[in-house]
Design a protein around this motif. Sequence first.
Motif, PDB file in Angstrom:
ATOM      1  N   GLY A  28      -1.901  11.289   6.336  1.00 52.85           N
ATOM      2  CA  GLY A  28      -2.476  10.740   7.565  1.00 52.85           C
ATOM      3  C   GLY A  28      -1.515   9.698   8.116  1.00 52.85           C
ATOM      4  O   GLY A  28      -1.781   8.506   8.075  1.00 52.85           O
ATOM      5  N   GLU A  29      -0.372  10.190   8.598  1.00 52.35           N
ATOM      6  CA  GLU A  29       0.651   9.246   9.045  1.00 52.35           C
ATOM      7  C   GLU A  29       0.707   9.212  10.572  1.00 52.35           C
ATOM      8  O   GLU A  29       0.602  10.246  11.232  1.00 52.35           O
ATOM      9  CB  GLU A  29       2.003   9.685   8.470  1.00 52.35           C
ATOM     10  CG  GLU A  29       2.890   8.567   8.017  1.00 52.35           C
ATOM     11  CD  GLU A  29       2.286   7.694   6.909  1.00 52.35           C
ATOM     12  OE1 GLU A  29       1.624   6.688   7.238  1.00 52.35           O
ATOM     13  OE2 GLU A  29       2.482   8.005   5.730  1.00 52.35           O
ATOM     14  N   HIS A  30       0.853   8.004  11.086  1.00 54.76           N
ATOM     15  CA  HIS A  30       0.905   7.791  12.542  1.00 54.76           C
ATOM     16  C   HIS A  30      -0.357   8.290  13.243  1.00 54.76           C
ATOM     17  O   HIS A  30      -0.296   8.743  14.389  1.00 54.76           O
ATOM     18  CB  HIS A  30       2.149   8.442  13.163  1.00 54.76           C
ATOM     19  CG  HIS A  30       3.387   7.636  12.915  1.00 54.76           C
ATOM     20  ND1 HIS A  30       3.732   6.548  13.676  1.00 54.76           N
ATOM     21  CD2 HIS A  30       4.345   7.745  11.963  1.00 54.76           C
ATOM     22  CE1 HIS A  30       4.857   6.025  13.221  1.00 54.76           C
ATOM     23  NE2 HIS A  30       5.253   6.726  12.167  1.00 54.76           N
ATOM     24  N   CYS A  90       0.993  -1.973  15.688  1.00 51.53           N
ATOM     25  CA  CYS A  90       0.581  -1.105  14.578  1.00 51.53           C
ATOM     26  C   CYS A  90      -0.898  -0.752  14.638  1.00 51.53           C
ATOM     27  O   CYS A  90      -1.677  -1.377  15.362  1.00 51.53           O
ATOM     28  CB  CYS A  90       0.866  -1.802  13.252  1.00 51.53           C
ATOM     29  SG  CYS A  90      -0.123  -3.283  13.016  1.00 51.53           S
ATOM     30  N   GLY A  91      -1.277   0.232  13.846  1.00 52.05           N
ATOM     31  CA  GLY A  91      -2.689   0.565  13.660  1.00 52.05           C
ATOM     32  C   GLY A  91      -3.284  -0.336  12.580  1.00 52.05           C
ATOM     33  O   GLY A  91      -2.674  -1.335  12.180  1.00 52.05           O
ATOM     34  N   ILE A  92      -4.435   0.068  12.042  1.00 55.51           N
ATOM     35  CA  ILE A  92      -5.169  -0.798  11.110  1.00 55.51           C
ATOM     36  C   ILE A  92      -4.915  -0.441   9.638  1.00 55.51           C
ATOM     37  O   ILE A  92      -5.284  -1.184   8.729  1.00 55.51           O
ATOM     38  CB  ILE A  92      -6.688  -0.751  11.421  1.00 55.51           C
ATOM     39  CG1 ILE A  92      -7.483  -1.804  10.613  1.00 55.51           C
ATOM     40  CG2 ILE A  92      -7.271   0.647  11.189  1.00 55.51           C
ATOM     41  CD1 ILE A  92      -7.111  -3.229  10.884  1.00 55.51           C
ATOM     42  N   MET A  93      -4.229   0.679   9.399  1.00 54.17           N
ATOM     43  CA  MET A  93      -4.150   1.187   8.023  1.00 54.17           C
ATOM     44  C   MET A  93      -3.619   0.174   7.003  1.00 54.17           C
ATOM     45  O   MET A  93      -4.203   0.005   5.927  1.00 54.17           O
ATOM     46  CB  MET A  93      -3.258   2.438   7.998  1.00 54.17           C
ATOM     47  CG  MET A  93      -3.002   2.935   6.595  1.00 54.17           C
ATOM     48  SD  MET A  93      -2.218   4.521   6.568  1.00 54.17           S
ATOM     49  CE  MET A  93      -0.526   4.115   6.980  1.00 54.17           C
ATOM     50  N   ASP A  94      -2.507  -0.477   7.321  1.00 60.21           N
ATOM     51  CA  ASP A  94      -1.839  -1.295   6.297  1.00 60.21           C
ATOM     52  C   ASP A  94      -2.694  -2.488   5.887  1.00 60.21           C
ATOM     53  O   ASP A  94      -2.888  -2.755   4.700  1.00 60.21           O
ATOM     54  CB  ASP A  94      -0.491  -1.805   6.820  1.00 60.21           C
ATOM     55  CG  ASP A  94       0.419  -0.673   7.232  1.00 60.21           C
ATOM     56  OD1 ASP A  94       0.073   0.488   6.959  1.00 60.21           O
ATOM     57  OD2 ASP A  94       1.470  -0.947   7.843  1.00 60.21           O
ATOM     58  N   ARG A 132       0.836  -1.210   0.000  1.00 56.89           N
ATOM     59  CA  ARG A 132       0.000   0.000   0.000  1.00 56.89           C
ATOM     60  C   ARG A 132       0.869   1.257   0.000  1.00 56.89           C
ATOM     61  O   ARG A 132       2.038   1.238   0.376  1.00 56.89           O
ATOM     62  CB  ARG A 132      -0.935   0.030   1.207  1.00 56.89           C
ATOM     63  CG  ARG A 132      -0.256   0.101   2.587  1.00 56.89           C
ATOM     64  CD  ARG A 132      -0.299   1.467   3.234  1.00 56.89           C
ATOM     65  NE  ARG A 132       0.539   1.547   4.422  1.00 56.89           N
ATOM     66  CZ  ARG A 132       1.808   1.885   4.403  1.00 56.89           C
ATOM     67  NH1 ARG A 132       2.422   2.164   3.264  1.00 56.89           N
ATOM     68  NH2 ARG A 132       2.519   1.935   5.521  1.00 56.89           N
ATOM     69  N   TYR A 188       8.614   2.841  17.127  1.00 52.39           N
ATOM     70  CA  TYR A 188       7.185   2.881  16.769  1.00 52.39           C
ATOM     71  C   TYR A 188       6.337   2.655  18.024  1.00 52.39           C
ATOM     72  O   TYR A 188       5.419   3.427  18.325  1.00 52.39           O
ATOM     73  CB  TYR A 188       6.886   1.805  15.719  1.00 52.39           C
ATOM     74  CG  TYR A 188       5.464   1.848  15.206  1.00 52.39           C
ATOM     75  CD1 TYR A 188       5.153   2.511  14.029  1.00 52.39           C
ATOM     76  CD2 TYR A 188       4.428   1.229  15.915  1.00 52.39           C
ATOM     77  CE1 TYR A 188       3.841   2.559  13.555  1.00 52.39           C
ATOM     78  CE2 TYR A 188       3.122   1.279  15.454  1.00 52.39           C
ATOM     79  CZ  TYR A 188       2.832   1.935  14.278  1.00 52.39           C
ATOM     80  OH  TYR A 188       1.536   1.985  13.831  1.00 52.39           O
ATOM     81  N   GLY A 199       4.654   6.066   5.619  1.00 51.57           N
ATOM     82  CA  GLY A 199       4.706   4.855   6.445  1.00 51.57           C
ATOM     83  C   GLY A 199       5.319   5.153   7.810  1.00 51.57           C
ATOM     84  O   GLY A 199       5.319   6.300   8.274  1.00 51.57           O
ATOM     85  N   GLY A 200       5.857   4.144   8.424  1.00 50.39           N
ATOM     86  CA  GLY A 200       6.356   4.259   9.796  1.00 50.39           C
ATOM     87  C   GLY A 200       7.536   5.206   9.944  1.00 50.39           C
ATOM     88  O   GLY A 200       7.717   5.845  10.976  1.00 50.39           O
ATOM     89  N   ASP A 223      -3.397   6.375  12.524  1.00 48.59           N
ATOM     90  CA  ASP A 223      -4.403   5.293  12.527  1.00 48.59           C
ATOM     91  C   ASP A 223      -4.604   4.772  13.950  1.00 48.59           C
ATOM     92  O   ASP A 223      -5.710   4.413  14.334  1.00 48.59           O
ATOM     93  CB  ASP A 223      -4.056   4.168  11.531  1.00 48.59           C
ATOM     94  CG  ASP A 223      -2.698   3.542  11.708  1.00 48.59           C
ATOM     95  OD1 ASP A 223      -1.869   4.053  12.495  1.00 48.59           O
ATOM     96  OD2 ASP A 223      -2.444   2.497  11.054  1.00 48.59           O
ATOM     97  N   TYR A 224      -3.533   4.765  14.737  1.00 47.46           N
ATOM     98  CA  TYR A 224      -3.683   4.320  16.130  1.00 47.46           C
ATOM     99  C   TYR A 224      -4.021   5.490  17.066  1.00 47.46           C
ATOM    100  O   TYR A 224      -3.972   5.342  18.287  1.00 47.46           O
ATOM    101  CB  TYR A 224      -2.418   3.587  16.603  1.00 47.46           C
ATOM    102  CG  TYR A 224      -1.137   4.366  16.437  1.00 47.46           C
ATOM    103  CD1 TYR A 224      -0.707   5.290  17.385  1.00 47.46           C
ATOM    104  CD2 TYR A 224      -0.337   4.176  15.307  1.00 47.46           C
ATOM    105  CE1 TYR A 224       0.468   6.001  17.228  1.00 47.46           C
ATOM    106  CE2 TYR A 224       0.843   4.883  15.139  1.00 47.46           C
ATOM    107  CZ  TYR A 224       1.236   5.791  16.099  1.00 47.46           C
ATOM    108  OH  TYR A 224       2.403   6.502  15.932  1.00 47.46           O
TER     109      TYR A 224
HETATM  110  C1  GLA Z   1       3.141   1.480   9.913  1.00 43.16           C
HETATM  111  C2  GLA Z   1       1.976   0.857  10.686  1.00 43.16           C
HETATM  112  C3  GLA Z   1       0.663   1.554  10.381  1.00 43.16           C
HETATM  113  C4  GLA Z   1       0.781   3.070  10.542  1.00 43.16           C
HETATM  114  C5  GLA Z   1       2.029   3.594   9.822  1.00 43.16           C
HETATM  115  C6  GLA Z   1       2.266   5.037  10.108  1.00 43.16           C
HETATM  116  O1  GLA Z   1       2.990   1.274   8.541  1.00 43.16           O
HETATM  117  O2  GLA Z   1       1.859  -0.516  10.389  1.00 43.16           O
HETATM  118  O3  GLA Z   1      -0.357   1.045  11.204  1.00 43.16           O
HETATM  119  O4  GLA Z   1       0.768   3.432  11.884  1.00 43.16           O
HETATM  120  O5  GLA Z   1       3.197   2.874  10.171  1.00 43.16           O
HETATM  121  O6  GLA Z   1       1.233   5.798   9.630  1.00 43.16           O
END
Ligand code: GLA
Length: 388
Positions: A35-37, A169-173, A30, A223, A337-338, A39-40
């Motif tokens: 909208g980084e960091h 991690c959050g749910i985005m990926d 993806r 992270y 991303g991260g 999702d959580y």
């Molecule tokens: C990683 C995590 C995601 C998100 C991004 C930063 O990809 O897996 O859940 O937090 O970092 O946006």
Amino acid sequence: MNAILIQKTTDFFEKTFGSKPERVVLSPGRINIIGEHIDYNDGYVLPAAIDKIICFAFEKSNSNTSKIIAIDLDDSFEIEMNSSMELTDNVWTNYIRGVIHQLKLKGFEFEGVNCVFSSNIPTGSGLSSSAALECGFLFGMNELFDLNIKPVDIALMGQSAEHWVGINCGIMDQFSSVMGKEDKVIKIDCRTLEYTYHDANFTDYSLILFDSNVKHSLMTSAYNERRQQCEEGIATIKKNFPKITSFRDCTENQVISLKDKMSKDVFKRSLFAVKEIKRVALACEALDNGDIPALGKLMFETHEGLSKDYEVSCAELDMIVDTLKKEEAVVGARLMGGGFGGCTINLIKKGEEERIKSQLAGLYFDTFGIELKIYDVKISNGTSLYTA
Ligand code: GLA
């Protein structure tokens, strides 16, 4: 390119197991526009699945043992499906173990599989190859054993598998890998998991990724630390403004008013989260109105925040974005991303792409002695069954 990958994977499967695969699954990486960091942090994100994928070929093994082969790594492992899952030093296998663990936790009934996979998603580039691995494997299990797991639950179980491996991690990926749609970005409300698709039309601009080709260690611990700092931040906010339960209901001024009640780092992380949540709403509007320069400006602001306040950038990523910022033909660029390495996502005026690519690659090599990698990506469908 993906046709070659599919052929290679299915050929390998047939050579190894002497039969045609029962199911072939394609699971994408993806990108994230903005909208980084968050999702959580109960924010909104704007990701999309891309045409870089992992291809899996599966059959039931008709026993309790699974054999999983990673063609690109020239590696494989066998696992008893009814044994208890444990983390190992062989990291890629943990994502598969994590998925099996989730299936067992949820009480699903299944047996062993023979599985071969191969990928063209660069690893360590912030393109979520691990989400593609989790969700693709789970999708295949779901199909083979008729488990009836809904797509959003595949994403949620993939996320839990990733937590089990060690990154909170959050749910985005996982969500974007499963739910992606050709030529659409997904606006996900990470608090409710409601989502809407928006046209990925960047008008006169091309979407290009520059891969710094570095991966700084400590990504996992940094992270998890960011996530914890945000939890601390929101706890302080709740204590002082009891009606606020999340960063999204909070104003910048409210955070600023609590500066003395938070550590310096917690303050900076909280301020970033509040600002980034607002930026995504503005970015969606800009995208829907076809105002790509406005979207790009927000992307530059995100980078600034990620670098200075969230502190997840690095010298290589900052150099790429700083260089591109001086180019009139680049309307937006930011780390994606991260962080701590991986890619920047960039919007470049059509017709100027090749000049920018070669200039940046030259300068990047002169500065760091590292080759810049470049990906032109196409926004594509989420995890799916492949039928020839
Ligand atoms: C990683 C995590 C995601 C998100 C991004 C930063 O990809 O897996 O859940 O937090 O970092 O946006």
